[in-house]
Design a protein around this motif. Structure first.
Motif, mmCIF file in Angstrom:
data_model
loop_
_atom_site.group_PDB
_atom_site.id
_atom_site.type_symbol
_atom_site.label_atom_id
_atom_site.label_comp_id
_atom_site.label_asym_id
_atom_site.label_seq_id
_atom_site.Cartn_x
_atom_site.Cartn_y
_atom_site.Cartn_z
ATOM 1 N N LEU A 308 0.829 -1.204 0.000
ATOM 2 C CA LEU A 308 0.000 0.000 0.000
ATOM 3 C C LEU A 308 0.865 1.256 0.000
ATOM 4 C CD1 LEU A 308 -2.851 -0.899 2.537
ATOM 5 C CD2 LEU A 308 -2.627 -1.509 0.115
ATOM 6 N N GLU A 309 1.958 1.215 0.743
ATOM 7 C CA GLU A 309 2.867 2.348 0.807
ATOM 8 C C GLU A 309 3.484 2.632 -0.560
ATOM 9 O OE1 GLU A 309 6.001 3.686 4.176
ATOM 10 O OE2 GLU A 309 6.422 1.763 3.217
ATOM 11 N N ALA A 312 0.846 4.212 -2.687
ATOM 12 C CA ALA A 312 0.550 5.581 -2.242
ATOM 13 C C ALA A 312 1.624 6.567 -2.689
ATOM 14 C CB ALA A 312 0.414 5.606 -0.718
ATOM 15 N N LYS A 316 0.149 9.699 -4.697
ATOM 16 C CA LYS A 316 0.100 10.943 -3.923
ATOM 17 C C LYS A 316 0.117 12.169 -4.834
ATOM 18 C CE LYS A 316 2.165 13.316 0.011
ATOM 19 N NZ LYS A 316 3.216 13.278 1.062
ATOM 20 N N ILE A 328 -8.696 -0.334 -3.467
ATOM 21 C CA ILE A 328 -7.599 -0.644 -2.553
ATOM 22 C C ILE A 328 -8.131 -1.521 -1.435
ATOM 23 C CG2 ILE A 328 -5.739 0.292 -1.135
ATOM 24 C CD1 ILE A 328 -5.621 1.381 -3.979
ATOM 25 N N ALA A 339 -2.346 2.117 7.763
ATOM 26 C CA ALA A 339 -2.506 2.940 6.561
ATOM 27 C C ALA A 339 -3.325 4.192 6.868
ATOM 28 C CB ALA A 339 -3.170 2.127 5.458
ATOM 29 N N LEU A 344 -2.164 7.115 4.443
ATOM 30 C CA LEU A 344 -2.259 6.460 3.132
ATOM 31 C C LEU A 344 -3.691 6.457 2.616
ATOM 32 C CD1 LEU A 344 0.627 5.667 3.871
ATOM 33 C CD2 LEU A 344 0.161 3.358 3.013
ATOM 34 N N ILE A 347 -4.536 9.656 0.990
ATOM 35 C CA ILE A 347 -3.928 9.735 -0.341
ATOM 36 C C ILE A 347 -4.770 8.978 -1.358
ATOM 37 C CG2 ILE A 347 -1.960 8.966 -1.739
ATOM 38 C CD1 ILE A 347 -0.195 9.489 0.760
ATOM 39 N N PHE A 348 -5.192 7.781 -0.991
ATOM 40 C CA PHE A 348 -5.979 6.960 -1.913
ATOM 41 C C PHE A 348 -7.308 7.626 -2.248
ATOM 42 C CE2 PHE A 348 -3.722 3.152 0.175
ATOM 43 C CZ PHE A 348 -2.705 3.167 -0.767
ATOM 44 N N CYS A 353 -9.608 6.764 -5.389
ATOM 45 C CA CYS A 353 -9.742 5.326 -5.138
ATOM 46 C C CYS A 353 -10.850 5.078 -4.121
ATOM 47 C CB CYS A 353 -8.439 4.757 -4.574
ATOM 48 S SG CYS A 353 -6.959 5.071 -5.550
ATOM 49 N N ALA A 405 -0.621 1.057 -9.578
ATOM 50 C CA ALA A 405 -0.882 2.464 -9.248
ATOM 51 C C ALA A 405 -0.615 3.372 -10.452
ATOM 52 C CB ALA A 405 -0.017 2.881 -8.063
#
Length: 421
Positions: A308-309, A312, A316, A328, A339, A344, A347-348, A353, A405
């Motif tokens: 996930l990081e 992101a 971002k 996600i 997250a 995170l 950001i998503f 998302c 992504a």
């Protein structure tokens, strides 16, 4: 007799000094796993054979992850059957909505598997735990039933293929690219009923999560299991989660392997598996413009925090392409929480998302992202068979979180290196 890592673990659990490839043995189990799809079948078989208790309430595990939270009445009935069974037999490790996660991410996180274990699960991706130096493999629901009742399972000892890893991965290249590269090289039956054993200096450059991803997809090469040599990183990860004894097995120097491959991690590029097999791999010097409709980042293969990081970092400050649905799915509640705490999820969501509770959902065409005819998805999942994620005329492209992504942003299968930092 010289033995591989897998053979040593199986010999120890069979009470034998040595075993050889092809030998049939009865093995003691450290853990028996099922989910909400496979466990109900196992429960019926368990009752059919007249078993009245599980062999060890602390070593049987059921995780409600495939169609949970329940997507329909049938799913609700299946989960209730599991819930009732675990209540009746006082099963310690039953994970339901709010406490569960995707099983193959949850068990390592909870410290339920340690090096040297033998684990069976009524799910083909149970081979994930080889990342921790355990022998773990998928079985049918009948074998799960017998395992729950007796704590034993029969195995034919597998022969092995050795993968000697060297070098380090480049930016935006991860364990997903490594295993797709290997499957593209040897094929979906290249390791049929064999142990894929990963050793070499390159192992230490891989995170535990890279290793979990690689072991998870050993089954996509037909393997019985995938297993990594235990190192300091393995021991650190396990000791943070479990106080059980660690037994690290190392193959004998003269152990016999059917084949040996040397893999230079620094030479591996971002890799995509095209429909409809994981072996149909291409790198970006072979990929043209392929428009997509959906991106899924999650699953037991790539739903870890690291995944996930990575996604992101690319998403971002950017927006998902207008015609793309980006989904996600954190693999566990703890990953979801981390997250959220680290920003995170913000950001998503700002990128366009949606973020789901932990579930296998779309990976097996269950729910939370079914494809219509003619639609294409880039997914960090592990299979792209015909109709895997929905309609038989849809297409699934397997890729890393970084590729997924980047693809969500550009609306086409995209190399993350093309996204300006």
């Amino acid at each position: 007799m010289s033995m591989t890592m897998t053979q040593k673990i199986l010999a120890a659990h069979a009470g034998l000094e040595e075993v050889e490839a092809g030998q049939l043995i009865l093995v003691s189990l450290d853990r028996v796993l099922g989910n909400d799809i496979t466990s109900p079948v196992a429960i019926k078989e368990f009752e059919k054979i007249g078993a009245n208790k599980v062999y060890d309430k602390d070593k049987v595990t059921m995780v409600m992850d495939h169609f949970a939270p329940n997507k329909d009445i049938k799913a609700a009935v299946q989960c209730k059957m599991c819930r009732d069974f675990c209540d009746k037999h006082e099963v310690t490790h039953f994970y339901d909505v709010g406490r569960m996660g995707i099983e193959h991410a949850l068990l390592p996180e909870k410290g339920l598997v340690v090096p040297g274990d033998v684990v069976i699960g009524a799910d083909s991706h149970t081979c994930t735990y080889g990342a921790l130096g355990a022998f773990s493999t998928g079985v049918g629901s009948t074998d799960m039933a017998c395992g729950m009742a007796t704590g034993k399972a029969w195995f034919k000892v597998p022969s092995a293929i050795k993968f000697v890893l060297k070098g380090k991965l480049n930016k935006y290249v991860s364990g997903k690219d490594v295993i797709l590269h290997i499957i593209g090289k040897i094929g979906v039956d290249g390791a049929l009923y064999k142990s894929m054993e990963f050793v070499g200096e390159g192992v230490k450059s891989l995170t535990i999560f890279d290793r979990l991803t690689i072991s998870n997809m050993a089954i996509e090469a037909g393997a019985k299991n995938g297993i990594f040599e235990v190192d300091e990183e393995t021991i650190r990860y396990v000791k943070e989660r479990s106080d059980r004894e660690i037994v690290a097995y190392k193959a004998d120097e003269d152990a016999v392997y059917d084949e040996t491959y040397e893999i230079d991690l620094s030479q591996i590029k971002s890799t995509v598996a095209f429909p409809h097999l994981p072996e149909n791999t291409k790198t970006f010097d072979e990929i043209g413009d392929i428009a997509i409709d959906q991106v899924v980042i999650g699953s037991c293969t790539n739903g870890h925090y690291k995944d996930l990081e990575e996604a992101a970092m690319i998403l971002k400050g950017r927006k998902v392409a207008k015609r793309v649905r980006a989904i996600i799915i954190p693999a566990t509640q703890d990953i979801y929480m981390k997250a959220m705490e680290n920003g995170l999820l913000k950001i998503f969501i700002e990128a366009g998302c949606v973020v789901s509770t932990p579930t296998c959902g779309p990976c097996l065409g269950g729910y939370m992202g079914i494809l219509a005819a003619g639609e294409r998805a880039v997914a960090t999942t592990n299979r792209n068979f015909v109709g895997r994620m929905g309609h038989v005329d849809s297409e699934v492209y397997l890729a890393s979180p970084a590729v997924a992504a980047a693809s969500a942003i550009l609306g086409k299968i995209a190399d993350p290196l093309t996204i300006a930092e």
